[in-house]
Design a protein around this motif. Structure first.
Motif, PDB file in Angstrom:
ATOM      1  N   ASN A 104       0.836  -1.191   0.000  1.00 49.07           N
ATOM      2  CA  ASN A 104       0.000   0.000   0.000  1.00 49.07           C
ATOM      3  C   ASN A 104       0.880   1.254   0.000  1.00 49.07           C
ATOM      4  O   ASN A 104       1.602   1.507   0.964  1.00 49.07           O
ATOM      5  N   PRO A 105       0.830   2.053  -1.093  1.00 50.38           N
ATOM      6  CA  PRO A 105       1.734   3.211  -1.194  1.00 50.38           C
ATOM      7  C   PRO A 105       1.521   4.208  -0.067  1.00 50.38           C
ATOM      8  O   PRO A 105       2.459   4.862   0.386  1.00 50.38           O
ATOM      9  N   ARG A 106       0.293   4.309   0.431  1.00 54.18           N
ATOM     10  CA  ARG A 106       0.038   5.272   1.510  1.00 54.18           C
ATOM     11  C   ARG A 106       0.699   4.826   2.803  1.00 54.18           C
ATOM     12  O   ARG A 106       1.331   5.616   3.502  1.00 54.18           O
ATOM     13  N   ASP A 107       0.512   3.497   3.087  1.00 53.35           N
ATOM     14  CA  ASP A 107       1.176   2.971   4.279  1.00 53.35           C
ATOM     15  C   ASP A 107       2.677   3.163   4.158  1.00 53.35           C
ATOM     16  O   ASP A 107       3.352   3.514   5.130  1.00 53.35           O
TER      17      ASP A 107
ATOM     18  N   GLU B 137       4.251   5.419   2.435  1.00 53.08           N
ATOM     19  CA  GLU B 137       4.607   6.833   2.587  1.00 53.08           C
ATOM     20  C   GLU B 137       4.584   7.229   4.065  1.00 53.08           C
ATOM     21  O   GLU B 137       5.482   7.926   4.554  1.00 53.08           O
ATOM     22  N   LEU B 138       3.555   6.771   4.757  1.00 56.53           N
ATOM     23  CA  LEU B 138       3.443   7.101   6.185  1.00 56.53           C
ATOM     24  C   LEU B 138       4.619   6.519   6.964  1.00 56.53           C
ATOM     25  O   LEU B 138       5.194   7.169   7.835  1.00 56.53           O
TER      26      LEU B 138
ATOM     27  N   ALA C 294       7.605   8.480   6.189  1.00 56.71           N
ATOM     28  CA  ALA C 294       7.535   9.766   6.890  1.00 56.71           C
ATOM     29  C   ALA C 294       7.958   9.603   8.342  1.00 56.71           C
ATOM     30  O   ALA C 294       8.657  10.443   8.902  1.00 56.71           O
TER      31      ALA C 294
ATOM     32  N   ASP D 298       4.733  -7.003   5.511  1.00 51.87           N
ATOM     33  CA  ASP D 298       3.264  -6.943   5.606  1.00 51.87           C
ATOM     34  C   ASP D 298       2.742  -8.352   5.332  1.00 51.87           C
ATOM     35  O   ASP D 298       3.373  -9.132   4.624  1.00 51.87           O
TER      36      ASP D 298
ATOM     37  N   THR E 174       1.747  -5.519  10.390  1.00 51.29           N
ATOM     38  CA  THR E 174       0.485  -5.825   9.715  1.00 51.29           C
ATOM     39  C   THR E 174      -0.706  -5.194  10.424  1.00 51.29           C
ATOM     40  O   THR E 174      -0.615  -4.785  11.574  1.00 51.29           O
TER      41      THR E 174
ATOM     42  N   LYS F 175      -0.119  -2.736  13.190  1.00 50.33           N
ATOM     43  CA  LYS F 175      -0.103  -1.303  12.847  1.00 50.33           C
ATOM     44  C   LYS F 175      -1.248  -0.625  13.587  1.00 50.33           C
ATOM     45  O   LYS F 175      -2.413  -0.951  13.369  1.00 50.33           O
TER      46      LYS F 175
END
Lengths: 151, 494
Positions: free
Chosen positions: A13-16, A18-19, A22, A66, A96, A118
């Motif tokens: 998941n690209p958002r996960d 990215e987070l 970050a 994951d 996960t 997570k």
């Protein structure tokens, strides 16, 4: 020596991703992170094939896995790693969303070194990823590469 | 996904099979004559019992009639034997009387004593004849009459002949000349012949009748046995059919049950994978909402006004709340599927450990506790712990507005098979008209800004208590506190 060792993050998941990046950025370890988008890429990296054919040799300091990923899922990657004499020493941390008992049991049975759920809340997620990155990437002494040279 | 679409199409088919198969069962029944509607109201056990009773009664009747017929045959045989004896005896009497007649005449003519001896022998035999005769014909009045006549005639013949011999001894041949030629009892002997012939004919006729009768009886018996055997065969076949039909039906039901069990298992598996997806896939976007809201706040921190900051906070709070709801829902669904332990649970220790866990929440609170000595119950320790954890946490939560909260944990024993535990508080209480909603999933009687919570706690309590075979209910009044009751089956003594 430990500085050179990358952290392998398997996250489809690209958002996960990215987070997570970050979060690690805040600890200045994000530049060590190698991101894989599925289980197959993780295996490609570990076996230095495909797009990772010409990468620097050596195992990562840790693999953040994951569970649910396309192509090859986390448990299958874990099974492959722990079945390979050269890869077995790599610490594997399951990262996960699943809190299912079955996943926990399966992961540990296959030899996972840690299992982290997570958290939904970002600040908890942030601190979890920070701590994981710091611990496995900096504090923890990774296994020596002797196994690899014995090949 | 695929199996989910299968379910609705299979269920109606199952439902449609039922009436059809039971209708065919009635149609093919041997007894479906309409007039035996009562028969269909009987259970299979009653039907089989009725069938076997009929067979038993049939065997009894056939046996009784056969016994009766056979005893008639035996009687007839005995009577036949007697008839033959009688005929024989009559012949002997006939011969003896003729011999007596003959012998006394010869004696009268010749005076030879040996003839007199022969005569006297017959005279001596006579009472024996009479005895035998009356013995053999004692059941036939007609023959008795004849025997009476015969006996008299024999007596008269013999006495006439005796008189003649006496006259001969006194007066010699001359005195008895006429009798010597004609015979002293000639007339009586004639009558005797005639009576004996009549008796003989009568007896032979009787024998003939009995032969016919016996033949008929034998034929009847054979026919009866045949019909009886046939009827019993039919009855037994019917009973066999009933039992077989029942077994087939039971097998079908068992198969059906197994199939439904498999469907249920499949549905359960699906539910499991559903809740797995919920836990995994639904959490991710929530994490993203909260995460990006935080990142956004961080990147615009300096130019953010209060309103915008509150909006961002609301986004984060909502995501967290939804995360909590999902977690609660998963716990609730797991509670229904999870394997249950059945061990002795010491409620005193359970409550103590719960209170020690709640220590942090109790800080700064003035609560007066009244905790009765609680019994041991049978059940799953972890689940029961959750029940009392929820009830006590609720009591603590809903008394938070009281300066001094009182919470009572007690027990009642309404019967030997049940234990009622209750948690009573002096908190905000509730209106009894909402009591039925209390134990529903995500049902809340208070606004979120009054008391926090997702509304899953009491739903879990009810589910767990139901799985233990118990009941839950609550009593309360607005602002007067509430009492929550948990009824559990008493511990089995085994």
């Amino acid at each position: 020596m430990t500085v050179a060792k990358p952290i392998l993050l398997a996250e489809d998941n690209p958002r996960d991703a990215e987070l997570a990046l970050a979060a690690m950025e805040a600890e200045h370890i994000s530049d060590k992170v190698v991101l894989c988008r599925d289980g197959a890429e993780v295996l490609d990296y570990l076996y230095c094939r495909g797009q990772f054919k010409s990468r620097l040799r050596g195992n990562p300091a840790v693999v953040f896995l994951d569970l649910k990923m396309p192509k090859v899922n986390g448990l299958e990657v874990l099974r492959t790693i722990k079945a390979d004499v050269n890869l077995r020493p790599i610490p594997v941390v399951m990262l996960t969303s699943s809190r299912e008992e079955r996943d926990l049991a399966d992961s540990y049975a296959l030899g996972a070194n840690a299992y982290v759920v997570k958290p939904v809340e970002f600040h908890k997620f942030l601190s979890a990823v920070k701590e994981l990155g710091t611990f496995w990437g900096i504090i923890n002494e990774p296994p020596p590469e002797s196994c690899r040279s014995a090949q | 996904m695929e199996s989910a679409s299968n379910h609705p199409s299979q269920t109606p088919r199952l439902a449609a099979e039922r009436p059809k198969s039971s209708a065919s069962g009635v149609g093919s029944s041997v007894f479906s004559l309409g007039s035996v509607a009562w028969f269909h109201r009987l259970t299979i056990e009653q039907r089989v019992l009725a069938g076997f009773s009929l067979v038993f009664v049939g065997i009894l009747i056939v046996s009784a009639i056969s016994y009766h017929n056979t005893s008639i045959l035996l009687t007839n045989r005995e009577l036949d034997g007697r008839s033959h004896d009688l005929i024989q005896l009559l012949n002997n009497i006939d011969a003896a009387m003729s011999e007596a007649e003959d012998a006394h005449r010869r004696y009268l003519v010749t005076g030879e004593a040996s003839y007199l001896e022969i005569y006297k022998k017959v005279v001596k035999q006579k009472p024996t004849f009479t005895t035998y005769l009356s013995d053999l014909i004692r059941e036939s009045p007609e023959q008795q009459q004849r025997v009476g006549l015969l006996d008299r005639m024999m007596d008269r013949q013999l006495s006439a002949e005796s008189k003649a011999t006496t006259q001969f001894q006194e007066g010699g041949f001359r005195a008895v000349k006429k009798m010597a030629f004609e015979g002293a009892g000639k007339r009586e002997l004639g009558v005797i012949h005639q009576v004996i012939t009549e008796m003989d004919v009568h007896e032979r006729q009787a024998v003939g009748r009995r032969v016919v009768e016996s033949a008929a009886e034998t034929r009847n018996t054979i026919v009866l046995l045949g019909i009886g055997a046939l009827l019993q065969l039919v009855l037994l076949a019917s009973v066999y059919y009933l039992i077989r039909h029942d077994i087939t039906e039971r097998r079908r039901v068992a198969g059906e049950l197994q199939r439904r069990g498999e469907l249920l298992e499949a549905a359960n598996k699906e539910l499991e994978s559903f809740s797995y997806s919920v836990s995994h896939d639904l959490r991710a976007p929530l994490r993203h909402i909260d995460g990006y809201a935080s990142l956004l706040r961080k990147s615009v921190e300096h130019s953010l006004n209060d309103k915008a900051a509150r909006y961002l906070q609301t986004i984060s709070d909502s995501a967290k709340q939804m995360g909590q709801l999902i977690d609660d829902l998963l716990v609730f669904s797991r509670m229904g599927r999870q394997e249950m332990l059945r061990t002795a649970v010491n409620l005193d220790q359970l409550i103590k450990s719960i209170l020690s866990d709640l220590r942090l929440d109790l800080q700064g609170r003035a609560i007066s506790w009244t905790i009765a000595a609680l019994p041991e119950v049978q059940g799953d320790p972890a689940m029961l712990r959750q029940v009392f954890m929820n009830l006590i946490a609720n009591a603590v939560k809903f008394t938070s507005t009281r300066s001094i909260a009182t919470i009572e944990i007690g027990v009642k024993h309404p019967s030997s098979t049940e234990i009622v535990l209750f948690v009573r508080d002096n908190g905000v209480g509730f209106d009894m008209q909402y009591a039925p909603k209390l134990f529903g999933v995500f049902q809340r009687l208070h606004r979120a800004d009054e008391f926090e919570g997702t509304g899953i706690g009491l739903a879990n309590v009810r589910r767990i208590v139901h799985r233990h075979g118990g009941r839950t209910w609550a009593e309360g009044m607005p602002d007067k506190g509430a009492t929550f009751y948990v009824l559990l089956p008493a511990r089995r003594r085994d």
